[in-house]
Design an enzyme around this catalytic site. Sequence first.
Site, PDB file in Angstrom:
ATOM      1  N   GLU A 193       2.194  42.194 -35.379  1.00  0.00           N
ATOM      2  CA  GLU A 193       1.010  42.831 -34.799  1.00  0.00           C
ATOM      3  C   GLU A 193       0.616  44.013 -35.674  1.00  0.00           C
ATOM      4  OE1 GLU A 193       1.219  43.812 -30.666  1.00  0.00           O
ATOM      5  OE2 GLU A 193       1.933  41.820 -30.065  1.00  0.00           O
ATOM      6  N   GLU A 236       8.160  41.975 -27.537  1.00  0.00           N
ATOM      7  CA  GLU A 236       8.484  43.404 -27.582  1.00  0.00           C
ATOM      8  C   GLU A 236       9.538  43.762 -26.522  1.00  0.00           C
ATOM      9  OE1 GLU A 236       4.614  45.507 -29.520  1.00  0.00           O
ATOM     10  OE2 GLU A 236       4.621  45.397 -27.334  1.00  0.00           O
TER      11      GLU A 236
END
Length: 607
Positions: free
Chosen positions: A257, A182
Amino acid sequence: MKRLGAVIVFIITCYLQVSAQSISQHTFALGETAFLLDGKPFQMISGEMHYPRVPREAWRARMKMAKAMGLNTIGTYVFWNLHEPEKGRYDFSGNNDIAEFVKIAQEEGLWVVLRPSPYVCAEWEFGGYPYWLQEVKGLEVRSKEPQYLEAYRNYIKAVGKQLAPLQVNHGGNILMVQIENEYGSYSNDKDYLEVNRKMFVDAGFDGLLYTCDPEAAIKDGHLPGLLPAINGIDDPAKVKKLINENHDGKGPYYIAEWYPAWFDWWGTKHHTVSYQKYLGPLDSVLSAGISINMYMFHGGTTRGFMNGANGNDHTPYEPQISSYDYDAPLDEAGNATEKFMQFRKVIAKHLPAGQSLPEVPAARPVIEIPAIKLTQSTSIFSLRPIPVSSDKPLTFEDLGQAYGWVLYSTTLDGNKSGWLQLKELRDYCIVMVNGKRVGVLDRRKAQDSLLLQLPAGKVKLDLLVENLGRINFGPYLLSNKKGITEKVIFDHKELKNWQLFKFPFDQLPANTVKTTPVNNAPALKQGSFVLTEVGDTYLDLSNWGKGAVWINGHHLGRYWEVGPQQTIYVPAEWLKKGRNSIAVMELLKPEMKELRGIKHPILDVLK
């Protein structure tokens, strides 16, 4: 007989060679719209499960549960601060044996998606970074700063030695490897991402590499040429659009995710989300041929002092609890929930023709331990090691200590009152005057000051400071030192001449002695109990104050009366028939002498 033995050895050798060649023939590649396993479309139905959050002895059982829900892949981070706790000292043993975790997955018929990052977030202490990075002057994580890159390179090479041979293109079961994590939520330096990619390749990760980011950050966080996976989105049209826009108009499509629930932090309501909310999105994603990784499939427990924390300019400091139950499909103890059973029904609809799911394993046995007497109590003052002397308070990092507690002690002239202030307290402090607790300071509540009335004569001031978890997300990664990080002021004057006592509690102190608790000072409570049978249990600490628990030497995690977690999960694998030892470091209620094991967790009670 010797000739027969030689023939048998020859046959076995040939069989192993043929098997190895057969395994090594697997390929995994990016197609236009789907992943290609051995040239054929393959849809990953993956669930995240972290090896340090599950006892090693239970890895295989949890993987059987994954298969029973319909998963074909396991996702896991790799945690730098576990594997290199001190610079240059590596540990891939016991519960840190990530290679064995991957091999067991292969034996159970599961593929693996590997996430060595080295930044993991994961509600994990310092986002996975080892504390000692902060002691290198000028080092800046998640950057091209040379000292950081050197430490990172050494670490990823060590990981590569363990795991690169287990990639699918080398005969193993690791399908893909994620670089960074991320990153677009943090910065947008494509040169830094390219350095990441090259270091992974140099470490032996020569298969498929990818990045993952949430919707708002995918443009900044992906590296051209690698697959950009998406986090937190389950609208098939939006998933495809985002990946197409960042991948030359192509797939495959991977939700790295997908969140079926959420985590908890101290003093805040327990997070749960009904399974009904997720059944439709899961069905639509699988129907669209999109690959998915549930975060989390099984949370487990963040044991020891390894929980992280959130906090930035706009939100208070929020340390996470030890339970990582996450309201996941598989609960903290590894049992199927209703969410598990409902997800299983959805996944079963999308199985290839002729395939069926294995039966769901039975729930794990649970025991209820009667009252456990803690017959030995040792005051924190009786546990003091040789002190470090310093004119000013030193941080944990200055002392070469990662976690636990540090006791700061000095002497004052008494018969006066005034405000005591700890400048930049990280994170929680028991304030004691002449051995008696007079107050508590708590970073969560921005409490750093206390009005003190000192008795006459020379007065001993003791400050027991706890690291409640380094921040694991956002810009404060660069400001994560622990302890008293600036100075102590009393009555407008800076206090000096400190004695510092280190209590890392990475192992229980060996020199405990039975002492009468001094006033209400923190104490280490110890005892034992006898079992005729073993099973999972939950220690009920709802009447205790704050601290940590060890059973048979295993650090089970923290407890705190503020909640929402009021129990600590004890896995059956770490109990034994006969006598078991228990130790509790209690900060607020040293008079407590008894606790018990119950058959269910309490994760939703705030005080």
